[in-house]
Structure formats: C-alpha cells, structure tokens
Design a protein around this motif. Structure first.
Motif, PDB file in Angstrom:
ATOM      1  N   LEU A 246       0.832  -1.203   0.000  1.00  0.00           N
ATOM      2  CA  LEU A 246       0.000   0.000   0.000  1.00  0.00           C
ATOM      3  C   LEU A 246       0.869   1.256   0.000  1.00  0.00           C
ATOM      4  N   ASP A 247       1.936   1.218   0.781  1.00  0.00           N
ATOM      5  CA  ASP A 247       2.817   2.387   0.858  1.00  0.00           C
ATOM      6  C   ASP A 247       3.508   2.653  -0.476  1.00  0.00           C
ATOM      7  N   SER A 248       4.040   1.602  -1.084  1.00  0.00           N
ATOM      8  CA  SER A 248       4.789   1.778  -2.329  1.00  0.00           C
ATOM      9  C   SER A 248       3.887   2.163  -3.493  1.00  0.00           C
ATOM     10  N   ASN A 249       2.586   1.907  -3.379  1.00  0.00           N
ATOM     11  CA  ASN A 249       1.644   2.260  -4.445  1.00  0.00           C
ATOM     12  C   ASN A 249       0.807   3.496  -4.118  1.00  0.00           C
ATOM     13  N   ASN A 250       1.158   4.164  -3.010  1.00  0.00           N
ATOM     14  CA  ASN A 250       0.457   5.397  -2.611  1.00  0.00           C
ATOM     15  C   ASN A 250      -1.056   5.207  -2.502  1.00  0.00           C
ATOM     16  N   ILE A 251      -1.454   4.077  -1.918  1.00  0.00           N
ATOM     17  CA  ILE A 251      -2.877   3.776  -1.713  1.00  0.00           C
ATOM     18  C   ILE A 251      -3.293   4.296  -0.334  1.00  0.00           C
TER      19      ILE A 251
ATOM     20  N   CYS B 180      -0.123 -13.194   7.140  1.00  0.00           N
ATOM     21  CA  CYS B 180      -0.314 -11.888   7.763  1.00  0.00           C
ATOM     22  C   CYS B 180      -1.126 -11.003   6.822  1.00  0.00           C
ATOM     23  N   LYS B 181      -1.574  -9.884   7.340  1.00  0.00           N
ATOM     24  CA  LYS B 181      -2.451  -9.001   6.578  1.00  0.00           C
ATOM     25  C   LYS B 181      -1.787  -8.468   5.313  1.00  0.00           C
ATOM     26  N   GLU B 182      -0.459  -8.300   5.351  1.00  0.00           N
ATOM     27  CA  GLU B 182       0.247  -7.760   4.195  1.00  0.00           C
ATOM     28  C   GLU B 182       0.158  -8.670   2.977  1.00  0.00           C
ATOM     29  N   HIS B 183      -0.118  -9.949   3.190  1.00  0.00           N
ATOM     30  CA  HIS B 183      -0.248 -10.866   2.061  1.00  0.00           C
ATOM     31  C   HIS B 183      -1.443 -10.519   1.180  1.00  0.00           C
ATOM     32  N   PHE B 184      -2.352  -9.713   1.704  1.00  0.00           N
ATOM     33  CA  PHE B 184      -3.557  -9.348   0.953  1.00  0.00           C
ATOM     34  C   PHE B 184      -3.534  -7.906   0.451  1.00  0.00           C
ATOM     35  N   THR B 185      -2.414  -7.194   0.619  1.00  0.00           N
ATOM     36  CA  THR B 185      -2.425  -5.785   0.225  1.00  0.00           C
ATOM     37  C   THR B 185      -2.527  -5.602  -1.293  1.00  0.00           C
ATOM     38  N   SER B 186      -1.928  -6.498  -2.061  1.00  0.00           N
ATOM     39  CA  SER B 186      -2.037  -6.385  -3.526  1.00  0.00           C
ATOM     40  C   SER B 186      -3.487  -6.573  -3.967  1.00  0.00           C
ATOM     41  N   LEU B 187      -4.181  -7.552  -3.350  1.00  0.00           N
ATOM     42  CA  LEU B 187      -5.593  -7.754  -3.654  1.00  0.00           C
ATOM     43  C   LEU B 187      -6.411  -6.537  -3.235  1.00  0.00           C
ATOM     44  N   ALA B 188      -6.082  -5.965  -2.089  1.00  0.00           N
ATOM     45  CA  ALA B 188      -6.811  -4.784  -1.608  1.00  0.00           C
ATOM     46  C   ALA B 188      -6.692  -3.624  -2.591  1.00  0.00           C
TER      47      ALA B 188
ATOM     48  N   ASN C 236      -2.173 -16.324 -10.195  1.00  0.00           N
ATOM     49  CA  ASN C 236      -1.121 -16.522 -11.196  1.00  0.00           C
ATOM     50  C   ASN C 236      -1.475 -17.662 -12.142  1.00  0.00           C
ATOM     51  N   THR C 237      -1.982 -18.764 -11.594  1.00  0.00           N
ATOM     52  CA  THR C 237      -2.316 -19.924 -12.423  1.00  0.00           C
ATOM     53  C   THR C 237      -3.561 -19.673 -13.258  1.00  0.00           C
ATOM     54  N   GLY C 238      -4.580 -19.136 -12.616  1.00  0.00           N
ATOM     55  CA  GLY C 238      -5.849 -18.911 -13.305  1.00  0.00           C
ATOM     56  C   GLY C 238      -5.835 -17.729 -14.251  1.00  0.00           C
ATOM     57  N   GLY C 239      -4.915 -16.806 -14.019  1.00  0.00           N
ATOM     58  CA  GLY C 239      -4.758 -15.658 -14.907  1.00  0.00           C
ATOM     59  C   GLY C 239      -5.944 -14.706 -14.905  1.00  0.00           C
ATOM     60  N   GLU C 240      -6.065 -13.979 -15.982  1.00  0.00           N
ATOM     61  CA  GLU C 240      -7.094 -12.946 -16.098  1.00  0.00           C
ATOM     62  C   GLU C 240      -8.502 -13.528 -16.003  1.00  0.00           C
ATOM     63  N   ASN C 241      -8.686 -14.728 -16.533  1.00  0.00           N
ATOM     64  CA  ASN C 241     -10.008 -15.360 -16.491  1.00  0.00           C
ATOM     65  C   ASN C 241     -10.454 -15.605 -15.046  1.00  0.00           C
ATOM     66  N   TYR C 242      -9.518 -16.057 -14.213  1.00  0.00           N
ATOM     67  CA  TYR C 242      -9.822 -16.312 -12.808  1.00  0.00           C
ATOM     68  C   TYR C 242     -10.184 -15.012 -12.093  1.00  0.00           C
ATOM     69  N   ALA C 243      -9.347 -13.993 -12.278  1.00  0.00           N
ATOM     70  CA  ALA C 243      -9.606 -12.701 -11.630  1.00  0.00           C
ATOM     71  C   ALA C 243     -10.955 -12.137 -12.056  1.00  0.00           C
ATOM     72  N   THR C 244     -11.258 -12.249 -13.339  1.00  0.00           N
ATOM     73  CA  THR C 244     -12.525 -11.712 -13.858  1.00  0.00           C
ATOM     74  C   THR C 244     -13.724 -12.392 -13.200  1.00  0.00           C
ATOM     75  N   LYS C 245     -13.657 -13.715 -13.043  1.00  0.00           N
ATOM     76  CA  LYS C 245     -14.772 -14.450 -12.422  1.00  0.00           C
ATOM     77  C   LYS C 245     -14.998 -14.004 -10.985  1.00  0.00           C
ATOM     78  N   LEU C 246     -13.912 -13.884 -10.228  1.00  0.00           N
ATOM     79  CA  LEU C 246     -14.056 -13.520  -8.822  1.00  0.00           C
ATOM     80  C   LEU C 246     -14.497 -12.073  -8.656  1.00  0.00           C
ATOM     81  N   PHE C 247     -13.910 -11.184  -9.434  1.00  0.00           N
ATOM     82  CA  PHE C 247     -14.267  -9.765  -9.311  1.00  0.00           C
ATOM     83  C   PHE C 247     -15.694  -9.507  -9.810  1.00  0.00           C
ATOM     84  N   ASN C 248     -16.101 -10.207 -10.869  1.00  0.00           N
ATOM     85  CA  ASN C 248     -17.478 -10.054 -11.360  1.00  0.00           C
ATOM     86  C   ASN C 248     -18.488 -10.533 -10.324  1.00  0.00           C
ATOM     87  N   PHE C 249     -18.134 -11.585  -9.609  1.00  0.00           N
ATOM     88  CA  PHE C 249     -18.999 -12.077  -8.528  1.00  0.00           C
ATOM     89  C   PHE C 249     -19.190 -10.980  -7.480  1.00  0.00           C
ATOM     90  N   LEU C 250     -18.086 -10.353  -7.062  1.00  0.00           N
ATOM     91  CA  LEU C 250     -18.180  -9.295  -6.072  1.00  0.00           C
ATOM     92  C   LEU C 250     -18.988  -8.098  -6.586  1.00  0.00           C
TER      93      LEU C 250
END
Length: 296
Positions: free
Chosen positions: A43-48, A88-96, A277-291
């Motif tokens: 979060l710090d390095s990406n100015n979030i 730890c919580k930092e493992h989810f900062t990229s997803l956040a 990483n394994t599922g790629g863009e298709n995986y991310a799209t499915k999960l984010f569309n669900f949300l």
C-alpha cells in the motif's frame, strides 16, 4: 532370552514416552502456535490511502489491521480479507489495491496469534469467527448501511465460512482453497509429512490436548457443517492440483452449501498457492465479477 525381553520392554517404554511427549508437549503447540510473520506492505509503495486500525476483540485481545479505502467516487461494499495459517495481513495488500480500484474498501487484519495481533493460539475459526463480528461492528460504525463481504484463503476460507454461519451480517463470500473438517485436515497433513502413513489416533490425541490448552472444541471446526447453514451468496474456488488441501474438499463444500446463489471455480493446474497466477485474467474476472454483482 531375558536380555531380549528387557530390550523389548525398554523399547516399548521408550516408544510410549516418545508418543506421550510428542502428542502432549510438541504437536499441540505446533498446531496452535503458528510462526508470526510480517511482509511487505504494498500500500505504501503504491500510494494507496489507508489507515491502521486496532480493535479489542470479545476476549480483550488486540487485533491489528488496515482499512483500505475505495479509489472510486463511491464505495460499493466493505470486504474483510482473511489470510491463511502462518500468514499476515500484508499478504492481501495487492488484492486490496485491485479491490480499491473496483470501488471496494478492504478491511485486512492479522488473525489472532498472527502478525501484529495479540493472542497465543490459533483456533482455526472457533474463536476467530467472533473476531470477524468485531470487525463487522467497526465497519457498521463507519458506514452503517454498508454491505459487508468476506474473502478467505486456505485457513482464512475456513474462518470465513464459520463466520458466515455465525454472523448473518456478512452479505456474501469468496472462499479459496479451504478444508472441510479440522480433524481431517490435521490427519491429512500428518500423513503427508510421514511418508503417506496416516496415524489418526496420534492426530486425535494431539487435538484433544490442544483443546485442553485453549478451551476450544476442535469438533466444532467443521466448515462442511457450516455451509449447510449459509444462505448468503458464495463463490468457492479451488485448484485441481492442490497438494495441501484436496480439490475434493472444495467440491464437497460447494455441494453442501445451502445457498441458492453459489458458484464453483475450478482452477486447472492450480496448487494451493497463487491461484491468481495460475488462473490468470479469467480467474480474476470471475471472482471480481462475482463481487461486483453481489454488491449491487
């Protein structure tokens, strides 16, 4: 002959003492007391924009986390992100960061006995589900009418399912790569580390001692039972090459899930880690569309 009998008796005594020490003084602590780690905060390095949040849970322990605000003009929903064992919580900062770009705010906490949160023992959801309720209380203070979702990975998925059964204020959930039953997964891990030989009685003795140490009931940690009482929308994802937690467990959770709004995402070639990483863009799209759909 007498010498041989003495040797045999001595060997049996040694094995008995070893089993006692291992099941009463070694393995229970290994299960309950995961290694504490801290990782890079992206979060710090990406100015979030984010803030550090400290909450007192129901039993007085301090939970440390981040509230990552939405980057959109309005906030769709609040998502609680729950990490796995030894994480730890930092493992989810990229997803956040990805969620913030989609209009979600994230609440990421170190589980009890992990990272910078207090607590000596992990109870695999038995107490952690109550910690989730404390986080929901705080979210509702900030945004009273907020929709609240939960996203859990591995152990975090098991915690999330138990929390969804326990607290119906959770409106939807994403569950990645989790187990069905605590005793079963402890047995699975024991067999995997002991050349494929499973010793269920060793596992049961270990968990029974763990129960004494922490006053928690391992027989209540059964996500497979929890899903039978979950009616909120849920997406379950699992890699079909997961060597840590069987792909079949993901399918079983999905089959027993009471919700009429449910999705199952099988990740071809996916292991226990790195499904994005394994599922790629298709995986991310499915999960984010669900949300996006469930937060409307």
């Amino acid at each position: 002959m007498k010498r041989r009998n003495k040797i045999l008796i001595g060997l049996i005594f040694f094995i008995g003492i070893s089993i006692y020490v291992i099941t009463q003084h070694v393995l229970p602590y290994a299960i309950l007391h995961p290694q504490r780690v801290n990782s890079e905060n992206h979060l710090d390095s990406n100015n979030i924009p984010y803030e550090v949040v400290n909450l007192k849970s129901f039993d007085g322990i301090n939970l440390t986390g981040y509230r990552v605000t939405s980057l959109a003009d309005s906030t769709r929903a609040s998502i609680i992100l729950v990490h796995g064992i030894g994480g730890c919580k930092e493992h989810f900062t990229s997803l956040a960061i990805s969620l913030a770009e989609l209009g979600f705010e994230s609440w990421i906490f170190d589980n009890r006995a992990h990272g910078k949160s207090e607590g000596k023992f992990s109870t695999y959801g038995y107490l952690e589900k109550k910690d989730i309720s404390i986080i929901i209380d705080e979210i509702k203070k900030v945004r009273q009418d907020a929709k609240v979702g939960i996203w859990g990975n591995s152990l975090g998925g098991a915690i999330a399912l138990q929390a969804m059964e326990y607290d119906k204020r959770l409106n939807f959930g994403v569950i990645e790569s989790t187990f069905t039953d605590l005793r079963q997964i402890v047995y699975d891990y024991q067999a995997r580390y002991f050349f494929g030989i499973g010793l269920k009685w060793i596992c049961d003795l270990t968990l029974d001692k763990a129960s004494e140490l922490t006053d928690f009931n391992p027989d209540k940690v059964k996500p497979l039972e929890s899903v039978k009482y979950i009616n909120q929308p849920v997406l379950i994802a699992h890699g079909n090459a997961d060597k840590n937690i069987s792909f079949e467990y993901g399918k079983a959770l999905f089959s027993n899930l009471a919700s009429k709004e449910k999705e199952f995402v099988a990740v071809e070639g996916g292991g226990h880690y790195g499904l994005f990483n394994t599922g790629g863009e298709n995986y991310a799209t499915k999960l984010f569309n669900f949300l996006l759909k469930k937060s409307e």
